[in-house]
Enzyme design. Structure first.
Site, PDB file in Angstrom:
ATOM      1  N   ASP A   1     -30.453 -42.432  -1.166  1.00  0.00           N
ATOM      2  CA  ASP A   1     -28.816 -43.246  -1.604  1.00  0.00           C
ATOM      3  C   ASP A   1     -29.114 -43.423  -2.939  1.00  0.00           C
ATOM      4  O   ASP A   1     -27.699 -43.044  -3.497  1.00  0.00           O
ATOM      5  CB  ASP A   1     -29.237 -44.789  -1.121  1.00  0.00           C
ATOM      6  CG  ASP A   1     -29.572 -44.854   0.388  1.00  0.00           C
ATOM      7  OD1 ASP A   1     -29.300 -43.949   1.120  1.00  0.00           O
ATOM      8  OD2 ASP A   1     -29.780 -46.008   0.971  1.00  0.00           O
TER       9      ASP A   1
ATOM     10  N   GLY B   1     -24.824 -50.272   5.926  1.00  0.00           N
ATOM     11  CA  GLY B   1     -25.430 -48.904   6.082  1.00  0.00           C
ATOM     12  C   GLY B   1     -24.801 -48.155   5.101  1.00  0.00           C
ATOM     13  O   GLY B   1     -24.869 -46.825   5.292  1.00  0.00           O
ATOM     14  N   LEU B   2     -23.911 -48.300   4.057  1.00  0.00           N
ATOM     15  CA  LEU B   2     -23.296 -47.438   3.342  1.00  0.00           C
ATOM     16  C   LEU B   2     -23.591 -47.616   1.753  1.00  0.00           C
ATOM     17  O   LEU B   2     -22.995 -47.032   0.879  1.00  0.00           O
ATOM     18  CB  LEU B   2     -21.717 -47.834   3.383  1.00  0.00           C
ATOM     19  CG  LEU B   2     -21.032 -47.701   4.666  1.00  0.00           C
ATOM     20  CD1 LEU B   2     -19.466 -48.012   4.655  1.00  0.00           C
ATOM     21  CD2 LEU B   2     -21.273 -46.381   5.435  1.00  0.00           C
TER      22      LEU B   2
ATOM     23  N   THR C   1     -35.871 -39.779   7.061  1.00  0.00           N
ATOM     24  CA  THR C   1     -36.722 -38.604   6.890  1.00  0.00           C
ATOM     25  C   THR C   1     -37.023 -38.519   5.129  1.00  0.00           C
ATOM     26  O   THR C   1     -37.946 -37.848   4.903  1.00  0.00           O
ATOM     27  CB  THR C   1     -35.863 -37.244   7.067  1.00  0.00           C
ATOM     28  OG1 THR C   1     -34.675 -37.399   6.552  1.00  0.00           O
ATOM     29  CG2 THR C   1     -35.813 -37.066   8.466  1.00  0.00           C
TER      30      THR C   1
HETATM   31  C1  GLA Z   1     -31.892 -46.588   3.885  1.00  0.00           C
HETATM   32  C2  GLA Z   1     -32.636 -46.347   2.776  1.00  0.00           C
HETATM   33  C3  GLA Z   1     -32.689 -44.778   2.604  1.00  0.00           C
HETATM   34  C4  GLA Z   1     -33.172 -44.007   3.967  1.00  0.00           C
HETATM   35  C5  GLA Z   1     -32.085 -44.488   5.036  1.00  0.00           C
HETATM   36  C6  GLA Z   1     -32.620 -43.704   6.352  1.00  0.00           C
HETATM   37  O1  GLA Z   1     -30.679 -46.089   3.601  1.00  0.00           O
HETATM   38  O2  GLA Z   1     -32.251 -46.789   1.561  1.00  0.00           O
HETATM   39  O3  GLA Z   1     -33.802 -44.374   1.918  1.00  0.00           O
HETATM   40  O4  GLA Z   1     -34.287 -44.323   4.253  1.00  0.00           O
HETATM   41  O5  GLA Z   1     -32.091 -45.853   5.258  1.00  0.00           O
HETATM   42  O6  GLA Z   1     -32.327 -42.602   6.536  1.00  0.00           O
END
Ligand code: GLA
Length: 400
Positions: free
Chosen positions: A184, A136-137, A48
């Site tokens: 992030d 994914g962190l 989003t």
């Molecule tokens: C990655 C990207 C973020 C975001 C997420 C999904 O972490 O770096 O900017 O788009 O995916 O929510």
């Protein structure tokens, strides 16, 4: 300086920072300053951010240290303790483009600082982190933000935290070549202990919501690696933009998909390819869920929060098609265990970790059972971490 936030450091963190300073002294001598930026877990609000919508991440107690000291020989040297490898350049002959190498991240930040008119003197830097890579962190954002703080300190430049986040996002978009949103880098800058943060990614206004003390943040790594530089993230982003452009033809005030309502989509979805309609439906409904989740957390309505997380996972899996078999197994296994409040796949998708809010009293047992169930279903050994929502990036005083 704006980012010199006072944080009560644990002994463990101070010790880790002193070790980084020792590594720095061993490689480069000097008397380094040491900065720390956290990774993050997103509780809800996926894909989003680049649509101008809402996200609700928390910074975690995994992070990256960046140490820095000045050099007098006109060179830039960066050592990665994780990769046991260094790079060195003359400060006026830095690479102009990425090399698909870990050094793209700090060099990208240096590039973005120069673009912003900030000159950083020649320096030595050590990077050392414990955020699992490709899980994914947000290991990348933690490297970028830690490097940015270190470089800004050496340059003697002041910058607001949100501006640092934007600068690091620019480094990642334009130098590293990954088309991420702002989430992030923003949470790495603005995280707060024991809190998650609801961010409006269009205005960058945010509010903190405390995570109750009796709730544990359990992160379960499927061990399936994801990469946001990889194709799927970019494909989803393009699909979202395609859908937004169709809606904008009818309502020009729709700048980003965040501006569209469920009714807009209902009305004009017939003009979109089916997959594009479903991507848009995920984002439009996810924005509503994310704001509702922040309200539920603030009101202590944990059952409601858990239901929203479950619905978010289904939407991410079916409409956005950004889950994977292993993540679905991990979420389903969690949903059958005592103590679970809510579980979903977190981060950019296609692998990585699930986030689980769990009653603290049974968290240890939950982790054990989840590990067992995942192993029974997949034959894979998951890494499961019990994290604490942590402070945003800051300098760690090493004393002595
Ligand atoms: C990655 C990207 C973020 C975001 C997420 C999904 O972490 O770096 O900017 O788009 O995916 O929510």
């Amino acid at each position: 300086m704006v980012w010199e936030m006072k944080v009560a450091e644990s002994e463990e963190k101070m010790l880790a920072a002193s070790l980084v300073a020792e590594i720095h002294e061993k490689h480069f001598g000097g008397d380094p300053r040491v900065f720390l930026a956290p990774g993050r877990v997103n509780l809800i609000g996926e894909h989003t951010d680049y649509a101008g919508g809402f996200v609700m991440p928390a910074a975690i107690d995994f992070g990256t240290f960046a140490s820095i000291s000045a050099r007098s020989d006109g060179r830039v040297e960066i050592w990665s303790e994780n990769f046991a490898e260094g790079v060195t350049y003359a400060a006026d002959e830095l690479p102009k483009a990425r090399k698909e190498h870990w050094s793209d991240y700090p060099l990208g930040v240096l590039w973005a600082l120069r673009e912003a008119g900030i000159e950083v003197p020649p320096f030595s830097m050590v990077l050392d982190g414990n955020v699992p890579l490709g899980a994914g962190l947000s290991s990348s954002a933690s490297v970028e933000v830690a490097a940015a703080l270190a470089l800004l300190s050496l340059a003697g430049a002041k910058m607001e935290r949100s501006a640092i986040a934007k600068l690091c996002q620019r480094a990642e978009n334009e130098y590293v070549g990954a088309s991420c949103g702002i989430m992030d880098q923003f949470i790495a800058c603005h995280g707060a202990e024991d809190h998650s943060l609801l961010l409006d990614c269009r205005s960058l206004e945010f509010r903190l919501a405390p995570i109750p003390r009796h709730v544990s943040l359990v992160i379960a790594n499927t061990m399936v690696k994801h990469s946001i530089a990889g194709g799927e993230y970019g494909i989803r982003r393009a699909e979202v933009e395609e859908g937004t452009a169709i809606l904008r033809q009818h309502r020009p005030e729709i700048g980003l998909l965040r501006d569209a309502t469920p009714e807009d989509l209902e009305r004009w979805s017939g003009e979109m390819p089916e997959n594009v309609m479903r991507r848009c439906r995920h984002i439009i409904t996810e924005n509503l869920r994310t704001v509702a989740a922040a309200d539920a957390l603030a009101a202590g309505k944990l059952k409601k929060l858990g239901d929203l997380m479950a619905a978010a996972h289904v939407s991410y899996r079916d409409d956005f098609e950004a889950s994977c078999e292993e993540a679905d197994i991990m979420v389903e296994a969690a949903q059958g265990l005592p103590g679970l409040i809510g579980a979903r796949l977190t981060g950019g998708g296609f692998g990585g970790c699930t986030v689980n809010l769990v009653e603290g009293a049974v968290a240890a047992q939950f982790m054990e059972q989840l590990r067992e169930e995942y192993r029974a279903a997949t034959g894979m050994a998951a890494e499961i971490y019990c994290c604490r929502a942590s402070a945003g990036a800051h300098e760690v005083e090493i004393g002595g």
